[in-house]
Design a protein around this motif. Structure first.
Motif, PDB file in Angstrom:
ATOM      1  N   ASN A 237       0.825  -1.212   0.000  1.00 33.84           N
ATOM      2  CA  ASN A 237       0.000   0.000   0.000  1.00 33.84           C
ATOM      3  C   ASN A 237       0.859   1.261   0.000  1.00 33.84           C
ATOM      4  O   ASN A 237       0.533   2.257  -0.660  1.00 33.84           O
ATOM      5  CB  ASN A 237      -0.935   0.012   1.214  1.00 33.84           C
ATOM      6  N   GLU A 238       1.944   1.224   0.750  1.00 37.66           N
ATOM      7  CA  GLU A 238       2.823   2.399   0.825  1.00 37.66           C
ATOM      8  C   GLU A 238       3.564   2.614  -0.497  1.00 37.66           C
ATOM      9  O   GLU A 238       3.788   3.746  -0.914  1.00 37.66           O
ATOM     10  CB  GLU A 238       3.809   2.254   1.987  1.00 37.66           C
ATOM     11  N   ILE A 239       3.929   1.528  -1.181  1.00 38.15           N
ATOM     12  CA  ILE A 239       4.564   1.656  -2.498  1.00 38.15           C
ATOM     13  C   ILE A 239       3.598   2.332  -3.466  1.00 38.15           C
ATOM     14  O   ILE A 239       3.980   3.221  -4.236  1.00 38.15           O
ATOM     15  CB  ILE A 239       5.003   0.277  -3.034  1.00 38.15           C
ATOM     16  N   LYS A 240       2.330   1.923  -3.423  1.00 41.43           N
ATOM     17  CA  LYS A 240       1.325   2.543  -4.298  1.00 41.43           C
ATOM     18  C   LYS A 240       1.156   4.024  -3.963  1.00 41.43           C
ATOM     19  O   LYS A 240       0.982   4.854  -4.862  1.00 41.43           O
ATOM     20  CB  LYS A 240      -0.013   1.817  -4.151  1.00 41.43           C
ATOM     21  N   ARG A 241       1.208   4.332  -2.682  1.00 37.92           N
ATOM     22  CA  ARG A 241       1.076   5.728  -2.244  1.00 37.92           C
ATOM     23  C   ARG A 241       2.256   6.564  -2.746  1.00 37.92           C
ATOM     24  O   ARG A 241       2.082   7.675  -3.246  1.00 37.92           O
ATOM     25  CB  ARG A 241       1.000   5.748  -0.715  1.00 37.92           C
ATOM     26  N   ILE A 242       3.461   6.004  -2.647  1.00 42.29           N
ATOM     27  CA  ILE A 242       4.656   6.700  -3.134  1.00 42.29           C
ATOM     28  C   ILE A 242       4.575   6.861  -4.650  1.00 42.29           C
ATOM     29  O   ILE A 242       4.896   7.921  -5.202  1.00 42.29           O
ATOM     30  CB  ILE A 242       5.933   5.934  -2.725  1.00 42.29           C
ATOM     31  N   ALA A 243       4.126   5.803  -5.338  1.00 44.39           N
ATOM     32  CA  ALA A 243       4.018   5.843  -6.803  1.00 44.39           C
ATOM     33  C   ALA A 243       3.056   6.943  -7.241  1.00 44.39           C
ATOM     34  O   ALA A 243       3.332   7.696  -8.189  1.00 44.39           O
ATOM     35  CB  ALA A 243       3.552   4.492  -7.326  1.00 44.39           C
ATOM     36  N   GLU A 244       1.924   7.062  -6.546  1.00 43.47           N
ATOM     37  CA  GLU A 244       0.944   8.098  -6.882  1.00 43.47           C
ATOM     38  C   GLU A 244       1.529   9.492  -6.652  1.00 43.47           C
ATOM     39  O   GLU A 244       1.384  10.387  -7.479  1.00 43.47           O
ATOM     40  CB  GLU A 244      -0.315   7.909  -6.031  1.00 43.47           C
ATOM     41  N   PHE A 245       2.232   9.645  -5.528  1.00 43.47           N
ATOM     42  CA  PHE A 245       2.854  10.935  -5.204  1.00 43.47           C
ATOM     43  C   PHE A 245       3.880  11.334  -6.259  1.00 43.47           C
ATOM     44  O   PHE A 245       3.979  12.497  -6.660  1.00 43.47           O
ATOM     45  CB  PHE A 245       3.508  10.844  -3.819  1.00 43.47           C
ATOM     46  N   LEU A 246       4.662  10.366  -6.722  1.00 43.66           N
ATOM     47  CA  LEU A 246       5.730  10.645  -7.697  1.00 43.66           C
ATOM     48  C   LEU A 246       5.210  10.723  -9.133  1.00 43.66           C
ATOM     49  O   LEU A 246       5.968  11.061 -10.046  1.00 43.66           O
ATOM     50  CB  LEU A 246       6.822   9.573  -7.604  1.00 43.66           C
ATOM     51  N   GLY A 247       3.939  10.423  -9.332  1.00 39.15           N
ATOM     52  CA  GLY A 247       3.383  10.472 -10.689  1.00 39.15           C
ATOM     53  C   GLY A 247       3.907   9.354 -11.561  1.00 39.15           C
ATOM     54  O   GLY A 247       4.156   9.546 -12.760  1.00 39.15           O
ATOM     55  N   CYS A 248       4.093   8.174 -10.953  1.00 38.61           N
ATOM     56  CA  CYS A 248       4.679   7.040 -11.679  1.00 38.61           C
ATOM     57  C   CYS A 248       3.686   6.313 -12.563  1.00 38.61           C
ATOM     58  O   CYS A 248       4.033   5.316 -13.186  1.00 38.61           O
ATOM     59  CB  CYS A 248       5.247   6.024 -10.690  1.00 38.61           C
TER      60      CYS A 248
END
Length: 326
Positions: A237-248
């Motif tokens: 879940n945290e990886i997805k959150r980071i990915a969304e924040f970074l615009g990945c």
């Protein structure tokens, strides 16, 4: 302290200081440290001589780009793991985790993600502009002391915070590996006292954390605040959150599982490069892998020492809305 020991990184030493740094140091408040012989206070934070020089050079010369990603932590707050996770995440298309030939299998995360102030001390001529875009870097620099271009650009900051008791204990054991002569006769009670006074490398802990915490709330598009505990408990879940924040872009569940597996403590710590390898500064890579647990402080801290840290943190974080698990 000399950096003659093969396991001690150059930036805990004092062998390549410029005259400018020496002149500045002579005017700064200083304290004997429990990881280094002497620490110096600059812009409200405590630093080694070498890292202070690295910070000064970084402030003067680093030019942030809007596409940059900067990972920020206090020492021993999941830095190695965060580097691995974000490196695998942002490079997942050109370096598929499922290929079985990922750079993390043969290269320590610290060689894949440059440590800003360490690089500016050890290799002052390093060309950051040559890094592939988006440039991924990490730092322990406080928000107050970041280069102005980092604050004014649209670059993204991912800040990872760890429970202070676990962070302290990890730093305590790290110090025993890195600088055994410095810590051999240094009582842990005295180290806890210094930590609670804010007198450790990069400290005070609470100032470092709160600067990024408040910035993440004021400007959530600029700073993402994550905790080591959440990363451990719900890594996907945290990886997805980071990915969304970074615009990945979209990241599928299978990709997430592959990244979680590749970057797990169990996986990284058993790789030869992280068991037998050394960084260019002579530091053994296995020093970065101890236990990686939540609540591991219980093996090292007495009840009274844990309570001392808890009371300090309760006072310092009062009213901030930030709570620590464990």
């Amino acid at each position: 302290m000399s950096s003659s020991s093969s396991s001690v990184p150059d930036y805990l030493g004092d062998e390549d200081l410029t005259q400018e740094t020496r002149d500045l140091i002579s005017s700064l408040p200083s304290e004997k440290g429990w990881l280094v012989s002497q620490m110096y206070q600059f812009q409200g934070r405590w630093h080694t001589q070498a890292l202070l020089q690295g910070i000064l050079k970084c402030q003067k010369h680093f030019e942030a780009q809007d596409s940059d990603i900067i990972l920020v932590t206090n020492p021993k707050s999941g830095t190695t793991w965060l580097k691995a996770l974000v490196f695998a995440l942002i490079n997942r298309h050109k370096l598929p985790v499922s290929s079985g030939k990922h750079p993390l299998l043969v290269t320590n995360p610290h060689l894949l993600v440059p440590f800003l102030e360490g690089v500016y001390y050890e290799s002052p001529g390093f060309d950051f502009s040559a890094l592939p875009s988006p440039r991924l870097m990490n730092t322990h620099i406080s928000h107050l002391s970041l280069p102005e271009s980092v604050k004014s650009s649209s670059c993204k900051i991912v800040y990872c915070c760890r429970n202070p008791k676990d962070m302290f204990v990890s730093l305590w054991h790290f110090g025993k590996k890195l600088a055994p002569e410095e810590t051999a006769d240094y009582p842990i009670e005295k180290a806890v006292e210094a930590f609670c006074e804010g007198k450790f490398i990069g400290g005070p802990f609470w100032d470092h954390v709160l600067e990024y915490w408040y910035t993440s709330r004021e400007n959530p598009n600029k700073v993402l605040f994550v905790t080591y505990e959440d990363l451990k408990k719900q890594t996907g879940n945290e990886i997805k959150r980071i990915a969304e924040f970074l615009g990945c872009g979209f990241i599928g569940d299978e990709e997430v599982r592959d990244i979680v597996r590749l970057c797990s403590f169990e996986s990284l710590s058993t790789l030869e490069v992280n068991r037998e390898g050394k960084l260019p500064n002579g530091m053994e890579t296995k020093a970065f892998f101890r236990k990686g647990e939540i609540g591991g402080w219980r093996d090292t801290l007495s009840e009274s020492l844990a309570e001392q840290i808890d009371k300090t943190m309760e006072e310092k974080f009062q009213g901030s809305g930030l709570k620590f698990s464990c």
